[in-house]
Design an enzyme around this catalytic site. Structure first.
Site, PDB file in Angstrom:
ATOM      1  N   GLU A 117      -2.730  -6.811   7.225  1.00  0.00           N
ATOM      2  CA  GLU A 117      -1.482  -6.853   7.971  1.00  0.00           C
ATOM      3  C   GLU A 117      -1.669  -7.682   9.242  1.00  0.00           C
ATOM      4  OE1 GLU A 117       1.544  -7.104   8.162  1.00  0.00           O
ATOM      5  OE2 GLU A 117       2.278  -5.059   7.815  1.00  0.00           O
ATOM      6  N   HIS A 140       0.823  -1.208   0.000  1.00  0.00           N
ATOM      7  CA  HIS A 140       0.000   0.000   0.000  1.00  0.00           C
ATOM      8  C   HIS A 140       0.857   1.259   0.000  1.00  0.00           C
ATOM      9  CE1 HIS A 140       0.940   1.000   4.170  1.00  0.00           C
ATOM     10  NE2 HIS A 140       0.871  -0.303   4.417  1.00  0.00           N
TER      11      HIS A 140
END
Length: 213
Positions: free
Chosen positions: A81, A8
């Site tokens: 994550e 990201h």
């Protein structure tokens, strides 16, 4: 098949040096500039599909990746994550002050199992394995790359798995810049990925960011 692992773009917490885990801060202005560069880079990629973590920083980045035409990104919570529990939002300096014993142990030998209230290593490994295995199986016949927009911990774990390295021991060996592209050629059976049949074509490719601060 070819898999593109894309981290990201930069968030406000990345810029401030704060630990994110599964917290969900927005992209920074710099992160949105990175997305613009990534969008241009991916325009000719001819992707079969784009999968994204459901965290906002990945989902927004995935829109830039998918702009070239494979359809809307497919939201996939399994690409999140690793959770770092009580440490989310902390800077390293604050960890040293408030968790001196735990953070000293982490610095000596990093392990997700040391993080208070965190996900832990084995659940993270199993979640990632199951998620990526399902995606590979779904696209077994694909003749175009599949992109996974995800997080630094996930990408480092997958790289370690591909090379047969211990998942915890190798986390820091891989530089993974925001919006960088890591490309892997692999059989569609994830067991083969872990057995050493995956080929790393590029790691941390961020050429599109060369003149972005």
């Amino acid at each position: 098949m070819r898999v593109l692992l894309i981290r990201h773009a930069e968030t406000t917490w990345n810029a401030a040096g704060r630990i994110q885990g599964q917290a969900d801060p927005p992209l920074s202005d710099g992160g949105r500039a990175q997305c613009a560069r990534l969008r241009a880079r991916m325009a000719g990629a001819h992707l079969a599909a784009v999968y994204t973590s459901d965290l906002a920083r990945a989902a927004e980045t995935a829109l830039a990746v998918a702009a070239g035409g494979p359809g809307a990104p497919i939201t996939t919570p399994g690409l999140r994550e690793v959770s770092v529990g009580e440490w989310e939002g902390f800077t390293r300096e604050r960890l040293e002050q408030e968790y001196p014993t735990e953070y000293a142990a982490w610095r000596a030998l990093p392990s997700w199992d040391l993080v208070p209230g965190g996900e832990g290593l084995q659940p993270f490994v199993e979640r990632t394995r199951a998620t990526v295995s399902e995606i590979l199986t779904r696209h077994a016949a694909a003749d175009q790359p599949v992109a996974l927009v995800t997080h630094i911990g996930v990408i480092r774990l997958l790289l370690s798995m591909a090379l047969g390295l211990p998942a915890d021991d190798t986390r820091w060996r891989w530089a993974v810049r925001n919006t960088s592209i890591t490309a892997v050629d692999t059989p569609p059976d994830f067991a083969q990925w872990e057995a050493g049949a995956a080929s790393l074509l590029a790691v941390n490719d961020s050429a599109h960011l060369e003149d972005v601060a």
